[in-house]
Motif scaffolding. Structure first.
Motif, PDB file in Angstrom:
ATOM      1  N   THR A  28      25.470 -15.768  19.895  1.00 50.94           N
ATOM      2  CA  THR A  28      26.123 -15.662  18.586  1.00 50.94           C
ATOM      3  C   THR A  28      25.143 -15.134  17.543  1.00 50.94           C
ATOM      4  O   THR A  28      24.036 -15.665  17.407  1.00 50.94           O
ATOM      5  CB  THR A  28      26.629 -17.055  18.142  1.00 50.94           C
ATOM      6  OG1 THR A  28      27.532 -17.535  19.128  1.00 50.94           O
ATOM      7  CG2 THR A  28      27.323 -16.996  16.790  1.00 50.94           C
ATOM      8  N   ARG A  62      30.057 -12.035  18.155  1.00 48.96           N
ATOM      9  CA  ARG A  62      30.246 -12.918  19.312  1.00 48.96           C
ATOM     10  C   ARG A  62      31.137 -12.194  20.317  1.00 48.96           C
ATOM     11  O   ARG A  62      31.726 -11.178  20.003  1.00 48.96           O
ATOM     12  CB  ARG A  62      30.992 -14.213  18.893  1.00 48.96           C
ATOM     13  CG  ARG A  62      30.210 -15.204  18.122  1.00 48.96           C
ATOM     14  CD  ARG A  62      31.112 -16.386  17.684  1.00 48.96           C
ATOM     15  NE  ARG A  62      31.869 -16.999  18.765  1.00 48.96           N
ATOM     16  CZ  ARG A  62      31.419 -17.921  19.609  1.00 48.96           C
ATOM     17  NH1 ARG A  62      30.183 -18.362  19.495  1.00 48.96           N
ATOM     18  NH2 ARG A  62      32.182 -18.422  20.562  1.00 48.96           N
ATOM     19  N   SER A 106      23.761 -18.064  25.978  1.00 50.47           N
ATOM     20  CA  SER A 106      24.630 -18.839  25.096  1.00 50.47           C
ATOM     21  C   SER A 106      26.033 -18.224  25.072  1.00 50.47           C
ATOM     22  O   SER A 106      26.688 -18.172  26.112  1.00 50.47           O
ATOM     23  CB  SER A 106      23.971 -18.902  23.716  1.00 50.47           C
ATOM     24  OG  SER A 106      24.619 -19.808  22.887  1.00 50.47           O
ATOM     25  N   ASN A 107      26.511 -17.726  23.946  1.00 48.29           N
ATOM     26  CA  ASN A 107      27.849 -17.140  23.942  1.00 48.29           C
ATOM     27  C   ASN A 107      27.963 -16.003  24.958  1.00 48.29           C
ATOM     28  O   ASN A 107      29.006 -15.826  25.594  1.00 48.29           O
ATOM     29  CB  ASN A 107      28.193 -16.644  22.520  1.00 48.29           C
ATOM     30  CG  ASN A 107      29.574 -16.058  22.417  1.00 48.29           C
ATOM     31  OD1 ASN A 107      29.740 -14.874  22.180  1.00 48.29           O
ATOM     32  ND2 ASN A 107      30.591 -16.882  22.617  1.00 48.29           N
ATOM     33  N   ASN A 110      28.529 -17.471  28.268  1.00 51.27           N
ATOM     34  CA  ASN A 110      29.886 -18.003  28.407  1.00 51.27           C
ATOM     35  C   ASN A 110      30.901 -16.900  28.714  1.00 51.27           C
ATOM     36  O   ASN A 110      31.815 -17.093  29.523  1.00 51.27           O
ATOM     37  CB  ASN A 110      30.277 -18.782  27.145  1.00 51.27           C
ATOM     38  CG  ASN A 110      29.347 -19.965  26.918  1.00 51.27           C
ATOM     39  OD1 ASN A 110      28.695 -20.426  27.858  1.00 51.27           O
ATOM     40  ND2 ASN A 110      29.259 -20.447  25.691  1.00 51.27           N
TER      41      ASN A 110
END
Ligand code: MLT
Length: 208
Positions: A28, A62, A106-107, A110
Motif C-alpha cells: 500500500t 493499492r 503486503s497488499n 495479498n
C-alpha cells in the motif's frame, strides 16, 4: 513508466538468459518503482515486470479496495485479481515472457495470493511476503506442485498468525508446494526474508 497496457508498469528485460521473470507487486502506498531493486537483488539478471496497483486509497496505490485494515472488499479482490491476470497475459505477449513468479509485499502479496486462488496458470510460483488470506472461501482451483514461499513476521500487527496459517493450509490443500518461514519481526522485511527468498528462488527456479 510504461502506459501502454492496462496497468501503469515498469519492465526491465532480462540481462541473463534462462531465468524465470519476476512479477513485482508493491505494498500500500508503493508504486511500480518500489520493488525493482529488491527484484534485481533476488534474481540478478532476470526480467522484471512491475505494475502499479489500480486502486487509490487516500492517494495511495493499492491492488484492491479494503473496508478497514485487514478487512477486504472481496468483490473488488476478485475483480482486481482478474484484471491483473489479464495484464500478465498482455505483458507476456508484448514482452515475450514465460509465466512469472510473483514477488509481493503486503497488499502486493495479498493480490498475488488472490491470483493463485483464481488464476493458477498466471504464475509459475509466488513469494508472498507478509501475506494474509485474500478471500474467505477456499480456492476451487488446482495448483499441482506450484512452488509458494510465504514469509511472515511473528509479531506482525497487521497479519494474525492464524490467518496466514490458513492461507498456507488452503494453498497446500489445492496442491501447492508451500514453504512457510516466520521471522521474529513485524510487518517490515528483514535481511533473513531476502536471504531466504533468494535461496528459495535459486533452488526452485534454477536458470534453464
Ligand atoms: C492489505 O490491505 O492488503 C493488508 O492489510 C496489508 C496492507 O496493505 O496494509
Amino acid at each position: 513508466m510504461q502506459n501502454t497496457l492496462s496497468h501503469i508498469h515498469r519492465f526491465q528485460p532480462a540481462s541473463k538468459p534462462g531465468l524465470v521473470p519476476l512479477l513485482l507487486l508493491h505494498g500500500t502506498g508503493g508504486d511500480e518503482n518500489d520493488l525493482l531493486g529488491l527484484g534485481a537483488e533476488l534474481a540478478p539478471g532476470a526480467a522484471l515486470l512491475s505494475p502499479r496497483g489500480n486502486v487509490l486509497e487516500n492517494g495511495m496505490p493499492r491492488f484492491f479496495r479494503r473496508l478497514a485494515e485487514g478487512v477486504f472488499d472481496e468483490e473488488d479482490v476478485v475483480r482486481r485479481a482478474d484484471e491483473l491476470a489479464a495484464f500478465i497475459k498482455e505483458a507476456r505477449e508484448t514482452y515475450g515472457l514465460e509465466a512469472p513468479v510473483a514477488v509481493g509485499f503486503s497488499n502486493g502479496a495479498n493480490i498475488a495470493a488472490a491470483l493463485l486462488y483464481r488464476h493458477p496458470q498466471a504464475l509459475a510460483g509466488a513469494v508472498l511476503m507478509r501475506a494474509m488470506l485474500p478471500l474467505r472461501k477456499k480456492p476451487e482451483v488446482e495448483l499441482p506442485g506450484t512452488p509458494v514461499l510465504i514469509l511472515s513476521g511473528a509479531v506482525d500487527p497487521i497479519v494474525p498468525a492464524a490467518n496466514v496459517g490458513l492461507l498456507a493450509e488452503n494453498l497446500r490443500q489445492a496442491g501447492a508446494a508451500v514453504t512457510h518461514e516466520t521471522q521474529l519481526t513485524g510487518h517490515g522485511l528483514v535481511r533473513q526474508d531476502l536471504d531466504i527468498a533468494k535461496t528459495w528462488l535459486r533452488s526452485h527456479f534454477p536458470a534453464a
